[in-house]
Design an enzyme around this catalytic site. Structure first.
Site, PDB file in Angstrom:
ATOM      1  CB  SER A   1      -2.882   3.101  -0.184  1.00 24.38           C
ATOM      2  OG  SER A   1      -1.968   2.653  -1.159  1.00 24.38           O
TER       3      SER A   1
ATOM      4  CG  ASN B   1      -1.952  -1.112   1.167  1.00 23.68           C
ATOM      5  OD1 ASN B   1      -2.931  -1.031   0.428  1.00 23.68           O
ATOM      6  ND2 ASN B   1      -1.722  -2.172   1.939  1.00 23.68           N
ATOM      7  CD  GLU B   2       4.444   1.702  -3.042  1.00 20.77           C
ATOM      8  OE1 GLU B   2       4.876   2.334  -2.057  1.00 20.77           O
ATOM      9  OE2 GLU B   2       5.149   0.919  -3.701  1.00 20.77           O
ATOM     10  N   PRO B   3       2.127   5.293  -0.605  1.00 26.97           N
ATOM     11  CG  PRO B   3       3.928   6.683  -0.048  1.00 26.97           C
ATOM     12  CD  PRO B   3       3.603   5.359  -0.685  1.00 26.97           C
TER      13      PRO B   3
END
Length: 647
Positions: free
Chosen positions: A174, A170-172
Site C-alpha cells: 500500500s 492497508n496490506e503490504p
C-alpha cells in the site's frame, strides 16, 4: 533485566536500551495494563478538549486488540463520569460487502464494545458503510475523507497491527500516499480473520479502509500490539527499514507515533532478545542461557564448540570474563540443558536426582492435566500424557470448555443424519429427540452469517467434542471417571467472542483441585493470543491456585506449563523435555485422529493450513532438532514444559 549503559551527548545522558528502535515503544506487563494507560491518555485529551469547548476527534480500530481499551473507556464513563458528548470518531475500516448487523461487521462490533455503553451523540460516530453500491464507493470514500477534515482532523488514531504488518486494511505494498478506498484483502489476512466466519468462503475479499496518508495526517498515532504472535512484526516495524512491504514501518515517518505493547509482543525487540548489544546488562542465569543458546544457534555450532572468539565477536565478552573461558561456560550450560531431558515426567523412581526436573517422591503421583479445549491434552502433550499413565501415575484430565464453536455445521449434520437413521433402523420412537434433530437441521440449512447457534446446536456440538475426548482417554487407558468436563461458563456465549472469566469459573476450578488434590498439574501456558480461550483458561487456573496455595496438599504440588498447537517454548526457557521415539509419535498421532471433528478442515487455523497433528509433529520434531544442534542427544521428537511457581 535492567540495562545500565548510558551515553553522554551534549551533556545529556541518553539510555541506549532502545537504541535500535526507530519508533517510541512503551512496554507494559499485560495487555490490560497497556490498554488502561492508553485509555487514561485518551480520557485526559477528551477532558482537555471539553474545557476548551472543542471536539475531540478519535480514529478507532476494531478486532481483538482494542477490546480492553474500549472496556476501560466504558468503565471510565460509568464509574468516573467521563463524558463522550464532545467526541467524534472515525473507524479505520469495514469489510465489503457486509450488512451492519452481521456478527462480523465492524459497525456492530463498535456498538457492542463501545458506542452502546457511552453517551456519544448518535451522529458523532462514523464506521465505513459495507452496503454502499460498488459504483458509488469512490465518491463515498472521498466524502469520508472530507468528514474527517471537516471535524478538524484526527487528534489520536488508534491502530492494531496484522501479522504481515498491515494497519487498517492497508496490506503490504500500500502506498504511503493512499487515502480511504476499497481494497482487496491479502489471502493471509482473510485466513487470519477466518475464525469469525462459518467457513473460509464467507470471508469477504474486499474491505473499505482509511489509507496510510489518512493515518499519517493524525496528530498522534498509537499502535497497540498484544501477544507473542505479534513480536516478529513489531520488531520489523520498529527496528527495520521503513518500507511499504511492512505498512506499519511507515509510521517511522510520523513525528508523534508510539507503539504500546505488552511484554509478550516485546519479546523480539533487541532490548529483550539480545540486550547485551544495547549496553551493559545484569547477567542472570536465565539471560546467560539465552545468550549461550542464541549464540550456538546463530553460528550453527554445538555449545561445546563455542570459542572465546565467538563470544567476543558477538558482544558477549562479559560472559567470557565472568567465567574465565568459553570452555567453563560451555560445560556449565551444556550440563544444565542436558539435565532438562527426562523420560520420567512424573519423576524417576528411586534415589533422589538433584538435577532432575521432577521430584522422585511420591513415586506414584496424582496428575491433573488441564485441557482448554477437548483435544489440547493429546495435541500438546500427548506423548507425556501417555507416558504418565503407562508409568503408573493416577492421571486425570479436566476439559475446561466444551469447544463447541470449533465444530462445523456440516459435521453436526453428519451426526444428525446418523442419529435419525439409527433411530429409524431400530424403530426407536422418541418424538421429542426427532423434533430437536429436525429443527437443528432446518436451522443450519437456513442459518445466516448474523445468527449464532441455538442452544440445541451448541449442545450437539459440545456432545460431539465430549465423545471424542472420552474416546481419547479410553485410548490412553484411563479408567472411567478420570475425565472431568468443566464446561466453564465464560466460554458458553455461542460466539467466538467470550465473556471475561468470572467467579463461577474460578470456583469450579477450585472445587476440582480440592477434590483431586493433585501432586502434579499440567496446563496450557500458550500466551500467543491474550484474548484467546487458552489465556482465559490459564488465568482461571492461576486465580484458583492463588486461592488454594496455603492448603497442605497444594504445598507439595508442582505445576508445569505446556504450549498449544501454535508454538513452542524457546529453547532457553525449557525446564523439562520429554523425548518421544518414532513409535510414540505414531501413537500420539492416532490419539489426535480420534478428534475427527477437528480433522481435514481446521476451524480457526489462521494462515497455517496444516492440521493439528501435523503442527504437533513438526513442532515436536523441531524441538528435538534444536537439542541436537546444541550437541545433545538426537531424538525423533520432544515435548517441552516450563515450571510455574505459584507459592
Amino acid at each position: 533485566m535492567k540495562n545500565k549503559y548510558v551515553m553522554t551527548i551534549n551533556h545529556q545522558e541518553i539510555e541506549l536500551i532502545d537504541s535500535f528502535e526507530q519508533i517510541a515503544v512503551e512496554i507494559h506487563p499485560t495487555a490490560k495494563e497497556g490498554s488502561k494507560a492508553v485509555a487514561a491518555e485518551i480520557a485526559a485529551l477528551i477532558r482537555q478538549k471539553q474545557t476548551a469547548g472543542e471536539p475531540c476527534v478519535l480514529g478507532l480500530a476494531t478486532g481483538s486488540t482494542p477490546k480492553y481499551l474500549y472496556a476501560e473507556l466504558v468503565r471510565l464513563h460509568r464509574e468516573e463520569g467521563l463524558s463522550f458528548k464532545n467526541v467524534v470518531t472515525f473507524n479505520l475500516d469495514e469489510y465489503y460487502p457486509i450488512e451492519p448487523d452481521a456478527l462480523q461487521s465492524y459497525n456492530r462490533f463498535m456498538k457492542e464494545q463501545l458506542f452502546n455503553h457511552i453517551d456519544i451523540k448518535e451522529g458523532n460516530y462514523h464506521v465505513p458503510d459495507g452496503t454502499v453500491p460498488k459504483e458509488k464507493i469512490k465518491a463515498y470514500c472521498e466524502e469520508y475523507e472530507r468528514k474527517i477534515e471537516s471535524a478538524g482532523g484526527l487528534d489520536i488514531q488508534i491502530l492494531g497491527i496484522g501479522n504481515n504488518g498491515h494497519i487498517g486494511f492497508n496490506e503490504p505494498g500500500s502506498s504511503i500516499n493512499s487515502h480511504t478506498r476499497l481494497i482487496t484483502l491479502d489471502n493471509s489476512t482473510r485466513l487470519a480473520n477466518a475464525f469469525d466466519f462459518p467457513n473460509m468462503s464467507q470471508v469477504p475479499r474486499l474491505a473499505i479502509t482509511m489509507g496510510i496518508n489518512t493515518i499519517l495526517k493524525a496528530k498522534k498515532v498509537i499502535l497497540l500490539a498484544w501477544g507473542s504472535h505479534k513480536a516478529k512484526i513489531v520488531r520489523r516495524s520498529v527496528e527495520g527499514h521503513s518500507t511499504d512491504q511492512v505498512p506499519a514501518s511507515l509510521l517511522q515517518q510520523h513525528p508523534n507515533t508510539k507503539f504500546v505493547i505488552d511484554e509478550q509482543a516485546a519479546h523480539d525487540l533487541t532490548r529483550n532478545k539480545e540486550p547485551w548489544l544495547t549496553g551493559d546488562c545484569e547477567w542472570t542465569p536465565a539471560l546467560i542461557r539465552k545468550a549461550v543458546t542464541g549464540l550456538a544457534m546463530k553460528l550453527d555450532k554445538p555449545i561445546l564448540m563455542l570459542t572465546d572468539k565467538d563470544y567476543n565477536e558477538n558482544g558477549l565478552n562479559d560472559l567470557v570474563v565472568q567465567y574465565g573461558s568459553a570452555y567453563e561456560l560451555n560445560i556449565k550450560e551444556f550440563n544444565a540443558i542436558r539435565d532438562t531431558i527426562t523420560g520420567w515426567p512424573g519423576g524417576k523412581p528411586g534415589p533422589q536426582l538433584p538435577n532432575h526436573p521432577e521430584r522422585s517422591e511420591p513415586a506414584k503421583k496424582r496428575v491433573l492435566i488441564f485441557s482448554p479445549h477437548p483435544d489440547d491434552d493429546i495435541i500438546s502433550m500427548g506423548g507425556t500424557f501417555i507416558r504418565l499413565h503407562e508409568q503408573g501415575h493416577d492421571v486425570h484430565v479436566a476439559y475446561q470448555t466444551s469447544g463447541n464453536i470449533a465444530v462445523t455445521d456440516e459435521f453436526v449434520l453428519r451426526f444428525i443424519d446418523f442419529a435419525v437413521g439409527f433411530e429409524g433402523m431400530f424403530d426407536i420412537s422418541n418424538k421429542k429427540s426427532n423434533e430437536i434433530l429436525e429443527e437443528a437441521k432446518a436451522f443450519i440449512r437456513s442459518k445466516k452469517t448474523s445468527q449464532k447457534d441455538t442452544p440445541e446446536i451448541r449442545a450437539i456440538k459440545g456432545l460431539i467434542r465430549r465423545c471424542e475426548a472420552k474416546a481419547t482417554c479410553r485410548y490412553v487407558g484411563l479408567p472411567d471417571g478420570n475425565e472431568h468436563f468443566m464446561n466453564l461458563p465464560f466460554y458458553e456465549t455461542g460466539l467466538v467472542e467470550k465473556k471475561p472469566m468470572g467467579p463461577e469459573d474460578v470456583k469450579l476450578t477450585v472445587d476440582l483441585l480440592r477434590k483431586l488434590k493433585p501432586q502434579q498439574i499440567y496446563c496450557a501456558g500458550d500466551l500467543a493470543d491474550p484474548h484467546g480461550t487458552h489465556k482465559v483458561c490459564l488465568d482461571i487456573i492461576f486465580a484458583a491456585l492463588e486461592e488454594v496455595k496455603n492448603e497442605d496438599w497444594a504445598k507439595d504440588c508442582w505445576v508445569w506449563l505446556y504450549k498449544g498447537a501454535w508454538q513452542e517454548w524457546d529453547i532457553h526457557e525449557i525446564e523439562m523435555a520429554v523425548p518421544m521415539s518414532p513409535d510414540q509419535i505414531v501413537q500420539k498421532r492416532l490419539g489426535i485422529f480420534i478428534h475427527q471433528s477437528q480433522k481435514d478442515v481446521v476451524p480457526f487455523q489462521g494462515s497455517d493450513m496444516r492440521e493439528f497433528w501435523q503442527r504437533a509433529e513438526d513442532r515436536n520434531a523441531n524441538t528435538a532438532d534444536l537439542y541436537d544442534r546444541l550437541g545433545l542427544q538426537k531424538y525423533a521428537a520432544i515435548e517441552a514444559f516450563v515450571r510455574y511457581h505459584f507459592m
